[in-house]
Design an enzyme around this catalytic site. Structure first.
Site, PDB file in Angstrom:
ATOM      1  N   GLU A 154      97.203  67.829  68.795  1.00 48.89           N
ATOM      2  CA  GLU A 154      96.581  69.134  68.563  1.00 48.89           C
ATOM      3  C   GLU A 154      97.316  69.934  67.491  1.00 48.89           C
ATOM      4  O   GLU A 154      97.159  71.154  67.396  1.00 48.89           O
ATOM      5  CB  GLU A 154      96.555  69.943  69.861  1.00 48.89           C
ATOM      6  CG  GLU A 154      95.709  69.348  70.966  1.00 48.89           C
ATOM      7  CD  GLU A 154      94.204  69.488  70.722  1.00 48.89           C
ATOM      8  OE1 GLU A 154      93.817  69.789  69.577  1.00 48.89           O
ATOM      9  OE2 GLU A 154      93.447  69.292  71.684  1.00 48.89           O
TER      10      GLU A 154
ATOM     11  N   HIS B 275      98.846  75.839  74.818  1.00 45.28           N
ATOM     12  CA  HIS B 275      97.509  75.279  75.038  1.00 45.28           C
ATOM     13  C   HIS B 275      97.511  74.522  76.361  1.00 45.28           C
ATOM     14  O   HIS B 275      98.401  73.711  76.608  1.00 45.28           O
ATOM     15  CB  HIS B 275      97.133  74.335  73.894  1.00 45.28           C
ATOM     16  CG  HIS B 275      95.964  73.450  74.196  1.00 45.28           C
ATOM     17  ND1 HIS B 275      94.739  73.945  74.612  1.00 45.28           N
ATOM     18  CD2 HIS B 275      95.828  72.095  74.150  1.00 45.28           C
ATOM     19  CE1 HIS B 275      93.904  72.930  74.800  1.00 45.28           C
ATOM     20  NE2 HIS B 275      94.542  71.799  74.539  1.00 45.28           N
TER      21      HIS B 275
ATOM     22  N   HIS C  80      94.881  72.897  79.873  1.00 47.30           N
ATOM     23  CA  HIS C  80      93.582  72.485  80.383  1.00 47.30           C
ATOM     24  C   HIS C  80      93.374  73.090  81.774  1.00 47.30           C
ATOM     25  O   HIS C  80      92.888  72.425  82.689  1.00 47.30           O
ATOM     26  CB  HIS C  80      93.489  70.958  80.453  1.00 47.30           C
ATOM     27  CG  HIS C  80      93.479  70.291  79.116  1.00 47.30           C
ATOM     28  ND1 HIS C  80      93.414  68.920  78.983  1.00 47.30           N
ATOM     29  CD2 HIS C  80      93.532  70.794  77.857  1.00 47.30           C
ATOM     30  CE1 HIS C  80      93.425  68.603  77.685  1.00 47.30           C
ATOM     31  NE2 HIS C  80      93.497  69.722  76.990  1.00 47.30           N
TER      32      HIS C  80
ATOM     33  N   TYR D 104      90.673  94.775  84.353  1.00 46.88           N
ATOM     34  CA  TYR D 104      91.203  95.571  83.243  1.00 46.88           C
ATOM     35  C   TYR D 104      92.249  94.856  82.392  1.00 46.88           C
ATOM     36  O   TYR D 104      92.497  95.230  81.240  1.00 46.88           O
ATOM     37  CB  TYR D 104      91.762  96.905  83.751  1.00 46.88           C
ATOM     38  CG  TYR D 104      93.005  96.835  84.595  1.00 46.88           C
ATOM     39  CD1 TYR D 104      94.253  96.649  84.015  1.00 46.88           C
ATOM     40  CD2 TYR D 104      92.940  96.994  85.980  1.00 46.88           C
ATOM     41  CE1 TYR D 104      95.411  96.598  84.784  1.00 46.88           C
ATOM     42  CE2 TYR D 104      94.078  96.941  86.757  1.00 46.88           C
ATOM     43  CZ  TYR D 104      95.311  96.750  86.149  1.00 46.88           C
ATOM     44  OH  TYR D 104      96.458  96.710  86.915  1.00 46.88           O
TER      45      TYR D 104
ATOM     46  N   HIS E  46      87.086  72.261  77.233  1.00 46.67           N
ATOM     47  CA  HIS E  46      88.401  71.774  76.799  1.00 46.67           C
ATOM     48  C   HIS E  46      89.557  72.495  77.490  1.00 46.67           C
ATOM     49  O   HIS E  46      90.319  71.876  78.211  1.00 46.67           O
ATOM     50  CB  HIS E  46      88.502  71.920  75.270  1.00 46.67           C
ATOM     51  CG  HIS E  46      89.728  71.324  74.672  1.00 46.67           C
ATOM     52  ND1 HIS E  46      89.805  70.966  73.344  1.00 46.67           N
ATOM     53  CD2 HIS E  46      90.951  71.048  75.183  1.00 46.67           C
ATOM     54  CE1 HIS E  46      91.011  70.470  73.075  1.00 46.67           C
ATOM     55  NE2 HIS E  46      91.717  70.521  74.189  1.00 46.67           N
TER      56      HIS E  46
ATOM     57  N   TYR F  44     103.178 100.632  78.486  1.00 44.06           N
ATOM     58  CA  TYR F  44     103.573 100.100  79.783  1.00 44.06           C
ATOM     59  C   TYR F  44     104.961  99.480  79.728  1.00 44.06           C
ATOM     60  O   TYR F  44     105.368  98.885  78.732  1.00 44.06           O
ATOM     61  CB  TYR F  44     102.569  99.047  80.254  1.00 44.06           C
ATOM     62  CG  TYR F  44     102.901  98.387  81.564  1.00 44.06           C
ATOM     63  CD1 TYR F  44     102.700  99.043  82.775  1.00 44.06           C
ATOM     64  CD2 TYR F  44     103.437  97.112  81.579  1.00 44.06           C
ATOM     65  CE1 TYR F  44     102.997  98.443  83.975  1.00 44.06           C
ATOM     66  CE2 TYR F  44     103.750  96.484  82.787  1.00 44.06           C
ATOM     67  CZ  TYR F  44     103.534  97.154  83.976  1.00 44.06           C
ATOM     68  OH  TYR F  44     103.837  96.552  85.166  1.00 44.06           O
TER      69      TYR F  44
END
Length: 225
Positions: free
Chosen positions: A87, A105, A107, A126, A167, A222
């Site tokens: 990838e 990344h 799955h 939110y 994917h 925050y």
């Protein structure tokens, strides 16, 4: 002058070694938290113009400090002998076009399920604002292709996360911890929406653009200062 160059080189080596250690720890965490199965996900982190990536098809629990794998921003391998993740085009596209220093990344099951159902994750919580807004689904393309990389960049416009149709997920951030947290948050929101949407006779309430904008303003301040 020689000593100065050597000192700078040593500092860079230490930075790369530390980044690789963090990358491996993050990759192992995706497996431990069941966001991937086996070696199906991948992780990258940028150090200067060097991008460290998980190697292709190697179980994360077998990776050692000597397995460091790195490429330049054009994809040329400059560190290690293991083949980089398949990838790589996707990771490099994000590193070249955003302020990302880390990309994760996975799955993840619930997120991948959502990617097969909608073109955008409905704003059911939110924390959608923490990812830049409703998370888009990048149209399907074969893994490891430039087409997939182009699709995800479109989906990432003004966002720090996207779903990849049939994917998985992709998130990016200034650090690996932040990128991982965004991945976990996205998976949780997908699970939440699937759970709420599965109740017969009821439709989940969704937040408005104005409500998300107000949350975005609060989130910007925050945490500890």
């Amino acid at each position: 002058m020689t000593d100065q160059r050597r000192d700078t080189h040593d500092l860079h080596d230490e930075e790369v070694a530390h980044a690789w250690q963090q990358l491996v720890a993050t990759a192992r965490r995706t497996v431990a938290d069941r966001l991937v199965v086996g070696t199906s996900g991948n992780v990258s982190v940028r150090v200067g113009d060097l991008v460290l990536v998980t190697p292709s098809g190697v179980p994360y629990d077998r990776l050692t400090p000597d397995d460091v794998t790195g490429v330049d921003l054009d994809g040329r391998q400059v560190l290690g002998t293991l083949i980089p993740t398949s990838e790589l085009p996707m990771h490099l596209a994000v590193h070249r076009t955003t302020d990302a220093r880390a990309v994760v990344h996975t799955h993840a099951v619930h997120a991948t399920a959502v990617s097969t159902l909608v073109s955008e994750l409905p704003p059911v919580h939110y924390m959608t604002s923490a990812l830049g807004g409703p998370v888009r689904v990048a149209p399907y393309a074969t893994y490891g292709t430039e087409e997939l990389a182009r699709n995800l960049l479109d989906a990432l416009t003004d966002r720090t996360a996207c779903l990849l149709q049939n994917h998985g997920t992709l998130t990016y951030a200034p650090t690996l911890d932040q990128a991982y947290d965004r991945t976990a948050q996205l998976e949780w929101m997908c699970r939440l929406w699937l759970t709420a949407a599965s109740v017969p006779g009821h439709t989940p309430n969704l937040l408005t653009e104005e409500q998300l904008r107000q949350v975005g303003e609060k989130l910007s301040g925050y945490g500890q200062r």
